[in-house]
Design an enzyme around this catalytic site. Sequence first.
Site, PDB file in Angstrom:
ATOM      1  CD  GLU A   1      -8.427  -9.341  -3.695  1.00  0.00           C
ATOM      2  OE1 GLU A   1      -7.238  -9.642  -3.494  1.00  0.00           O
ATOM      3  OE2 GLU A   1      -9.249  -9.186  -2.782  1.00  0.00           O
TER       4      GLU A   1
ATOM      5  CE1 TYR B   1      -9.321  -3.569   0.751  1.00  0.00           C
ATOM      6  CE2 TYR B   1      -8.643  -1.461  -0.165  1.00  0.00           C
ATOM      7  CZ  TYR B   1      -8.343  -2.624   0.521  1.00  0.00           C
ATOM      8  OH  TYR B   1      -7.058  -2.840   0.973  1.00  0.00           O
TER       9      TYR B   1
ATOM     10  CG  ASN C   1      -3.402  -2.693   7.072  1.00  0.00           C
ATOM     11  OD1 ASN C   1      -3.347  -2.097   5.992  1.00  0.00           O
ATOM     12  ND2 ASN C   1      -4.383  -3.511   7.371  1.00  0.00           N
TER      13      ASN C   1
ATOM     14  CE  LYS D   1      -3.834  -2.359   2.367  1.00  0.00           C
ATOM     15  NZ  LYS D   1      -4.660  -2.379   3.610  1.00  0.00           N
TER      16      LYS D   1
ATOM     17  CB  THR E   1      -7.186  -6.859   9.541  1.00  0.00           C
ATOM     18  OG1 THR E   1      -7.542  -7.945   8.688  1.00  0.00           O
ATOM     19  CG2 THR E   1      -7.642  -5.547   8.933  1.00  0.00           C
TER      20      THR E   1
ATOM     21  CG  HIS F   1      -4.801  -6.383  -0.417  1.00  0.00           C
ATOM     22  ND1 HIS F   1      -6.030  -6.455   0.211  1.00  0.00           N
ATOM     23  CD2 HIS F   1      -4.864  -7.240  -1.474  1.00  0.00           C
ATOM     24  CE1 HIS F   1      -6.809  -7.308  -0.450  1.00  0.00           C
ATOM     25  NE2 HIS F   1      -6.134  -7.793  -1.474  1.00  0.00           N
TER      26      HIS F   1
HETATM   27  P1  IDP Z   1      -7.531  -7.277   5.272  1.00  0.00           P
HETATM   28  O1  IDP Z   1      -6.758  -6.196   4.551  1.00  0.00           O
HETATM   29  O2  IDP Z   1      -6.713  -7.884   6.389  1.00  0.00           O
HETATM   30  O3  IDP Z   1      -8.120  -8.301   4.360  1.00  0.00           O
HETATM   31  P2  IDP Z   1     -10.219  -6.132   5.496  1.00  0.00           P
HETATM   32  O4  IDP Z   1     -11.186  -6.405   6.599  1.00  0.00           O
HETATM   33  O5  IDP Z   1     -10.501  -6.729   4.155  1.00  0.00           O
HETATM   34  O6  IDP Z   1      -8.756  -6.550   6.032  1.00  0.00           O
HETATM   35  O7  IDP Z   1     -10.090  -4.554   5.367  1.00  0.00           O
HETATM   36  C1  IDP Z   1      -9.419  -3.985   4.263  1.00  0.00           C
HETATM   37  C2  IDP Z   1      -8.550  -2.850   4.751  1.00  0.00           C
HETATM   38  O8  IDP Z   1      -9.382  -1.834   5.302  1.00  0.00           O
HETATM   39  C3  IDP Z   1      -7.578  -3.209   5.885  1.00  0.00           C
HETATM   40  O9  IDP Z   1      -6.390  -3.808   5.436  1.00  0.00           O
HETATM   41  C4  IDP Z   1      -7.345  -1.847   6.487  1.00  0.00           C
HETATM   42  O10 IDP Z   1      -6.402  -1.098   5.708  1.00  0.00           O
HETATM   43  C5  IDP Z   1      -8.702  -1.191   6.342  1.00  0.00           C
HETATM   44  N1  IDP Z   1      -9.485  -1.333   7.582  1.00  0.00           N
HETATM   45  C6  IDP Z   1     -10.101  -2.441   8.044  1.00  0.00           C
HETATM   46  N2  IDP Z   1     -10.733  -2.194   9.211  1.00  0.00           N
HETATM   47  C7  IDP Z   1     -10.495  -0.892   9.486  1.00  0.00           C
HETATM   48  C8  IDP Z   1     -10.874  -0.022  10.568  1.00  0.00           C
HETATM   49  O11 IDP Z   1     -11.545  -0.419  11.520  1.00  0.00           O
HETATM   50  N3  IDP Z   1     -10.424   1.265  10.488  1.00  0.00           N
HETATM   51  C9  IDP Z   1      -9.670   1.742   9.466  1.00  0.00           C
HETATM   52  N4  IDP Z   1      -9.295   0.963   8.432  1.00  0.00           N
HETATM   53  C10 IDP Z   1      -9.702  -0.332   8.442  1.00  0.00           C
HETATM   54 MG    MG Z   2      -9.593  -8.114   2.921  1.00  0.00          MG
END
Ligand code: IDP
Ligand code: MG
Length: 153
Positions: A128, A51, A114, A11, A93, A117
Amino acid sequence: MSNEQTFIAIKPDGVQRGLIGPIISRFEQRGFKLVAMKLVSPSRELLEKHYSELADKPFFPGLLSYMLSGPIVAMVWEGRDVVKTGRAILGATNPLASAPGTIRGDYAIDVGRNVCHGSDSVENAKKEIALWFNENEIQQYKHSQFDWIYEKP
Ligand code: IDP
Ligand code: MG
């Protein structure tokens, strides 16, 4: 199956923080094969599709601004069980819940920053990869280390 594929992305924060090399190294050193890679600035439309399952979440607008804040390294990695193992290499996550030794557990603190992805299922990986890459951008080649990494093809 040793030819399972997953979509892994570094990212904008991972790119800006100089983590491209370290993140790629973890997949390389584990033994996975890189079959596609590009540095891209995706459109809002592509990210909305990527997303789409999170469109109703309160953090969705912030997530889109984050993902639009700079270039992203988009990659496809191939290898046995690479979807599930790729998620394990990334960590949870929320980086505060990620074990040390994982990418997020070593390099990140906030869930909204984070750094990486990874596809969460084989089915989503296929979607994807098709969203981010054209078929002719996916390489087919024999990894020179193949016979040293796998006991059986
Ligand atoms: P993942 O990336 O581990 O698959 P997902 O639930 O698919 O997690 O969420 C996608 C992305 O959205 C996460 O990697 C993170 O960058 C962001 N995200 C998820 N939950 C939150 C939150 O509670 N606050 C802010 N960003 C979030
Ligand atoms: Mg995800």
